[in-house]
Write an enzyme that holds these catalytic residues in place. Structure first.
Site, PDB file in Angstrom:
ATOM      1  N   ASP A  14      37.224 -11.889  44.124  1.00  0.00           N
ATOM      2  CA  ASP A  14      36.445 -12.739  43.685  1.00  0.00           C
ATOM      3  C   ASP A  14      35.092 -12.714  44.114  1.00  0.00           C
ATOM      4  O   ASP A  14      34.835 -12.161  45.098  1.00  0.00           O
ATOM      5  CB  ASP A  14      36.752 -14.279  43.656  1.00  0.00           C
ATOM      6  CG  ASP A  14      35.813 -15.424  43.267  1.00  0.00           C
ATOM      7  OD1 ASP A  14      35.608 -15.313  41.799  1.00  0.00           O
ATOM      8  OD2 ASP A  14      35.387 -16.074  43.744  1.00  0.00           O
ATOM      9  N   ASP A  16      31.723 -15.006  44.004  1.00  0.00           N
ATOM     10  CA  ASP A  16      31.097 -15.829  44.808  1.00  0.00           C
ATOM     11  C   ASP A  16      32.127 -16.745  45.731  1.00  0.00           C
ATOM     12  O   ASP A  16      33.020 -17.110  45.284  1.00  0.00           O
ATOM     13  CB  ASP A  16      30.546 -16.876  43.817  1.00  0.00           C
ATOM     14  CG  ASP A  16      29.785 -16.338  42.593  1.00  0.00           C
ATOM     15  OD1 ASP A  16      28.915 -15.433  43.104  1.00  0.00           O
ATOM     16  OD2 ASP A  16      29.848 -16.540  41.595  1.00  0.00           O
ATOM     17  N   HIS A  93      32.550 -16.347  29.120  1.00  0.00           N
ATOM     18  CA  HIS A  93      32.943 -17.641  28.761  1.00  0.00           C
ATOM     19  C   HIS A  93      32.987 -18.836  29.374  1.00  0.00           C
ATOM     20  O   HIS A  93      33.395 -18.823  30.584  1.00  0.00           O
ATOM     21  CB  HIS A  93      34.271 -17.362  27.636  1.00  0.00           C
ATOM     22  CG  HIS A  93      34.458 -16.056  27.175  1.00  0.00           C
ATOM     23  ND1 HIS A  93      35.244 -15.047  27.517  1.00  0.00           N
ATOM     24  CD2 HIS A  93      33.949 -15.930  26.017  1.00  0.00           C
ATOM     25  CE1 HIS A  93      35.126 -14.003  26.718  1.00  0.00           C
ATOM     26  NE2 HIS A  93      34.308 -14.485  25.679  1.00  0.00           N
TER      27      HIS A  93
END
Length: 183
Positions: A14, A16, A93
């Site tokens: 990931d 952040d 999204h």
């Protein structure tokens, strides 16, 4: 009965609060600060001959807070500071869009595995929230949670494997320790 895990061939991260400090909806490359130990952990992964990738939800694009160009600029800065990475994936999204790429859905992990030419069972995902390890499980990959101050207690409790920091997560994976894979 113990089941032999396939050999690990790639680790996805990931972005952040895993590789870099989380700046909500960051569109400014100058605000990119690596997490402590991130570069060393990534260098260990690369020395071990594993492929690397970054998979990140970027709902700020759907919300009109960020542009694709801003996300790409931040990612390019991360690449310069911590790279090279074999691939980048991000979901533009929002949670209400119902797409298959937004974590906790498995789309980005499955797509990354395909591009890297490995099976999802040969991939591990390291992240800081439940959606990261849920996406790994949904894809049939290994998941390791590295909690931060923002990680909810219930996400920590639900995670099959938790490491105190990124270096420990990488060490656990490189040592071949059993990491639960959804079946």
């Amino acid at each position: 009965m113990d089941v032999l895990q396939p050999r690990l061939r790639a680790i996805l991260f990931d972005r952040d609060d895993t590789l870099i400090e989380d700046v909500p909806y960051n569109g400014d490359p100058d605000r990119v600060v690596p997490m402590p130990g991130a570069l060393d952990a990534l260098q260990q992964v690369r020395r071990a001959g594993l492929r690397t990738g970054v998979v990140s939800n970027q709902s700020g694009i759907a919300r009109g807070i960020l542009t694709v160009a801003q996300v790409d600029a931040v990612n390019a800065r991360v690449e310069r500071m911590l790279g090279p990475f074999d691939l980048w994936r991000y979901c533009p999204h929002g949670s209400e869009d119902g797409c298959r790429c937004r974590k906790p859905e498995p789309g980005m992990i499955l797509s990354a595995a395909e591009q890297l030419g490995v099976s999802p069972a040969e991939v591990a995902m390291i992240g800081d929230i439940g959606a990261d390890v849920q996406a790994a499980a949904a894809a049939g990959a290994r998941g390791v949670l590295v909690p931060t101050a923002r990680t909810r207690p219930e996400e920590v409790q639900a995670a099959a494997v938790v490491a105190p920091d990124l270096a420990s997560a990488v060490a656990l994976l490189l040592a071949g320790a059993p990491v639960e894979v959804a079946s």
